[in-house]
Design an enzyme around this catalytic site. Structure first.
Site, PDB file in Angstrom:
ATOM      1  N   ASN A  94       0.854  -1.186   0.000  1.00  0.00           N
ATOM      2  CA  ASN A  94       0.000   0.000   0.000  1.00  0.00           C
ATOM      3  C   ASN A  94       0.887   1.233   0.000  1.00  0.00           C
ATOM      4  O   ASN A  94       1.910   1.266   0.693  1.00  0.00           O
ATOM      5  CB  ASN A  94      -0.899  -0.009   1.237  1.00  0.00           C
ATOM      6  N   HIS A 107       6.691  -1.649   3.221  1.00  0.00           N
ATOM      7  CA  HIS A 107       6.523  -3.073   3.534  1.00  0.00           C
ATOM      8  C   HIS A 107       5.696  -3.723   2.454  1.00  0.00           C
ATOM      9  O   HIS A 107       4.756  -3.135   1.923  1.00  0.00           O
ATOM     10  CB  HIS A 107       5.863  -3.272   4.900  1.00  0.00           C
ATOM     11  N   HIS A 109       3.222  -6.961   1.939  1.00  0.00           N
ATOM     12  CA  HIS A 109       2.459  -8.017   2.583  1.00  0.00           C
ATOM     13  C   HIS A 109       2.590  -9.254   1.694  1.00  0.00           C
ATOM     14  O   HIS A 109       2.424  -9.152   0.470  1.00  0.00           O
ATOM     15  CB  HIS A 109       0.968  -7.662   2.641  1.00  0.00           C
TER      16      HIS A 109
HETATM   17  P1  5GP Z   1      -0.456  -1.108   5.837  1.00  0.00           P
HETATM   18  O1  5GP Z   1      -1.905  -0.776   6.042  1.00  0.00           O
HETATM   19  O2  5GP Z   1       0.444   0.021   6.279  1.00  0.00           O
HETATM   20  O3  5GP Z   1      -0.156  -1.595   4.462  1.00  0.00           O
HETATM   21  O4  5GP Z   1      -0.171  -2.356   6.757  1.00  0.00           O
HETATM   22  C1  5GP Z   1       0.339  -2.272   8.047  1.00  0.00           C
HETATM   23  C2  5GP Z   1       0.307  -3.672   8.627  1.00  0.00           C
HETATM   24  O5  5GP Z   1       1.114  -3.698   9.771  1.00  0.00           O
HETATM   25  C3  5GP Z   1      -1.094  -4.155   9.057  1.00  0.00           C
HETATM   26  O6  5GP Z   1      -1.411  -5.355   8.363  1.00  0.00           O
HETATM   27  C4  5GP Z   1      -0.955  -4.358  10.561  1.00  0.00           C
HETATM   28  O7  5GP Z   1      -1.689  -5.471  11.036  1.00  0.00           O
HETATM   29  C5  5GP Z   1       0.543  -4.546  10.740  1.00  0.00           C
HETATM   30  N1  5GP Z   1       1.049  -4.121  12.024  1.00  0.00           N
HETATM   31  C6  5GP Z   1       0.792  -2.946  12.675  1.00  0.00           C
HETATM   32  N2  5GP Z   1       1.447  -2.887  13.835  1.00  0.00           N
HETATM   33  C7  5GP Z   1       2.170  -4.041  13.921  1.00  0.00           C
HETATM   34  C8  5GP Z   1       3.070  -4.550  14.895  1.00  0.00           C
HETATM   35  O8  5GP Z   1       3.349  -3.940  15.937  1.00  0.00           O
HETATM   36  N3  5GP Z   1       3.630  -5.773  14.656  1.00  0.00           N
HETATM   37  C9  5GP Z   1       3.327  -6.487  13.516  1.00  0.00           C
HETATM   38  N4  5GP Z   1       3.931  -7.664  13.381  1.00  0.00           N
HETATM   39  N5  5GP Z   1       2.501  -6.033  12.574  1.00  0.00           N
HETATM   40  C10 5GP Z   1       1.919  -4.824  12.771  1.00  0.00           C
END
Ligand code: 5GP
Length: 121
Positions: A94, A107, A109
Protein backbone atom coordinates in the site's frame (compact mmCIF):
# COMPACT_ATOMS: atom_id res chain seq x y z
CA UNK A 1 6.67 12.58 3.16
CA UNK A 2 9.69 12.62 5.49
CA UNK A 3 10.64 9.38 7.17
CA UNK A 4 9.38 9.20 10.76
CA UNK A 5 11.78 7.34 13.07
CA UNK A 6 8.94 6.66 15.51
CA UNK A 7 6.90 4.47 13.18
CA UNK A 8 6.20 0.98 14.50
CA UNK A 9 8.40 -0.85 11.98
CA UNK A 10 11.36 1.42 12.78
CA UNK A 11 10.90 0.38 16.41
CA UNK A 12 10.78 -3.30 15.39
CA UNK A 13 13.99 -2.82 13.35
CA UNK A 14 15.69 -1.28 16.39
CA UNK A 15 14.53 -4.18 18.55
CA UNK A 16 12.40 -1.90 20.75
CA UNK A 17 9.24 -3.87 19.94
CA UNK A 18 9.19 -7.65 19.48
CA UNK A 19 8.13 -9.44 16.31
CA UNK A 20 7.69 -13.05 15.19
CA UNK A 21 10.71 -13.09 12.91
CA UNK A 22 10.73 -15.19 9.74
CA UNK A 23 13.97 -14.07 8.11
CA UNK A 24 16.63 -11.37 8.34
CA UNK A 25 19.68 -10.40 6.29
CA UNK A 26 21.55 -7.17 5.61
CA UNK A 27 18.76 -5.83 3.39
CA UNK A 28 15.48 -7.07 4.83
CA UNK A 29 13.59 -8.10 7.92
CA UNK A 30 10.51 -10.32 7.62
CA UNK A 31 7.99 -11.12 10.33
CA UNK A 32 4.40 -12.25 10.75
CA UNK A 33 1.69 -9.60 10.65
CA UNK A 34 0.18 -8.98 14.08
CA UNK A 35 -3.34 -9.11 12.62
CA UNK A 36 -3.21 -11.79 9.89
CA UNK A 37 -5.76 -11.45 7.08
CA UNK A 38 -5.03 -14.88 5.58
CA UNK A 39 -3.63 -18.22 6.83
CA UNK A 40 -0.17 -16.89 6.11
CA UNK A 41 0.35 -13.14 6.32
CA UNK A 42 3.96 -12.06 6.41
CA UNK A 43 5.54 -8.64 6.09
CA UNK A 44 8.86 -7.91 4.40
CA UNK A 45 10.52 -4.57 5.09
CA UNK A 46 13.82 -3.06 3.95
CA UNK A 47 16.43 -2.22 6.58
CA UNK A 48 16.79 1.29 5.11
CA UNK A 49 14.57 4.23 6.00
CA UNK A 50 12.06 4.41 3.14
CA UNK A 51 8.47 5.50 3.62
CA UNK A 52 6.93 3.63 0.69
CA UNK A 53 7.60 2.01 -2.68
CA UNK A 54 7.92 5.34 -4.50
CA UNK A 55 10.48 6.64 -2.02
CA UNK A 56 12.36 3.33 -2.26
CA UNK A 57 12.36 3.21 -6.07
CA UNK A 58 13.54 6.80 -6.26
CA UNK A 59 16.16 6.84 -3.50
CA UNK A 60 17.41 3.35 -2.67
CA UNK A 61 20.64 1.99 -4.14
CA UNK A 62 20.57 -0.77 -6.73
CA UNK A 63 21.97 -3.13 -4.08
CA UNK A 64 19.17 -2.28 -1.67
CA UNK A 65 16.55 -2.74 -4.37
CA UNK A 66 17.97 -6.08 -5.50
CA UNK A 67 18.44 -7.23 -1.90
CA UNK A 68 14.88 -6.33 -1.00
CA UNK A 69 13.24 -8.21 -3.86
CA UNK A 70 15.53 -11.20 -3.40
CA UNK A 71 14.49 -11.14 0.25
CA UNK A 72 10.83 -11.53 -0.75
CA UNK A 73 11.73 -14.60 -2.80
CA UNK A 74 13.71 -16.12 0.08
CA UNK A 75 10.85 -15.51 2.51
CA UNK A 76 8.31 -17.11 0.16
CA UNK A 77 10.46 -20.26 0.10
CA UNK A 78 10.88 -20.24 3.87
CA UNK A 79 7.12 -20.01 4.30
CA UNK A 80 6.49 -22.83 1.79
CA UNK A 81 4.38 -20.64 -0.47
CA UNK A 82 6.71 -20.16 -3.42
CA UNK A 83 5.73 -21.28 -6.89
CA UNK A 84 8.71 -23.64 -6.81
CA UNK A 85 6.74 -25.61 -4.23
CA UNK A 86 3.66 -25.44 -6.46
CA UNK A 87 1.87 -22.94 -4.23
CA UNK A 88 1.89 -19.21 -4.88
CA UNK A 89 0.93 -16.14 -2.93
CA UNK A 90 0.01 -12.49 -3.28
CA UNK A 91 2.56 -9.72 -2.70
CA UNK A 92 0.99 -6.35 -2.05
CA UNK A 93 2.19 -2.95 -0.96
CA UNK A 94 0.00 0.00 0.00
CA UNK A 95 1.29 3.44 -0.91
CA UNK A 96 0.14 6.63 0.79
CA UNK A 97 -3.33 7.79 1.77
CA UNK A 98 -5.38 6.54 -1.16
CA UNK A 99 -3.43 3.26 -1.10
CA UNK A 100 -4.48 2.71 2.52
CA UNK A 101 -0.96 2.66 3.94
CA UNK A 102 -0.98 2.77 7.75
CA UNK A 103 2.67 2.26 8.66
CA UNK A 104 5.00 4.74 6.90
CA UNK A 105 7.94 2.36 6.39
CA UNK A 106 7.92 0.42 3.09
CA UNK A 107 6.52 -3.07 3.53
CA UNK A 108 5.22 -5.79 1.28
CA UNK A 109 2.46 -8.02 2.58
CA UNK A 110 2.78 -11.68 1.53
CA UNK A 111 -0.55 -13.50 1.71
CA UNK A 112 -0.64 -17.25 1.22
CA UNK A 113 -1.43 -20.69 2.58
CA UNK A 114 -4.85 -20.66 0.91
CA UNK A 115 -6.55 -19.23 -2.19
CA UNK A 116 -6.31 -15.47 -1.83
CA UNK A 117 -9.33 -14.57 -3.92
CA UNK A 118 -10.50 -11.23 -5.30
CA UNK A 119 -7.72 -8.76 -6.04
CA UNK A 120 -9.35 -5.62 -4.65
CA UNK A 121 -12.56 -5.02 -2.78
P1 5GP B 1 -0.46 -1.11 5.84
O1 5GP B 1 -1.91 -0.78 6.04
O2 5GP B 1 0.44 0.02 6.28
O3 5GP B 1 -0.16 -1.59 4.46
O4 5GP B 1 -0.17 -2.36 6.76
C1 5GP B 1 0.34 -2.27 8.05
C2 5GP B 1 0.31 -3.67 8.63
O5 5GP B 1 1.11 -3.70 9.77
C3 5GP B 1 -1.09 -4.16 9.06
O6 5GP B 1 -1.41 -5.35 8.36
C4 5GP B 1 -0.95 -4.36 10.56
O7 5GP B 1 -1.69 -5.47 11.04
C5 5GP B 1 0.54 -4.55 10.74
N1 5GP B 1 1.05 -4.12 12.02
C6 5GP B 1 0.79 -2.95 12.67
N2 5GP B 1 1.45 -2.89 13.83
C7 5GP B 1 2.17 -4.04 13.92
C8 5GP B 1 3.07 -4.55 14.89
O8 5GP B 1 3.35 -3.94 15.94
N3 5GP B 1 3.63 -5.77 14.66
C9 5GP B 1 3.33 -6.49 13.52
N4 5GP B 1 3.93 -7.66 13.38
N5 5GP B 1 2.50 -6.03 12.57
C10 5GP B 1 1.92 -4.82 12.77
Amino acid sequence: MNYNDNNIFAKILRGEIPCKKIYEDEFVLSFHDINPQKKIHALVIPKGKYTDLNDFSKNASMNEIAGFFKGIEIVSKKLGISTEGGKGYRALTNIGNDGGQEVPHLHFHLFGGEKIGKMVS
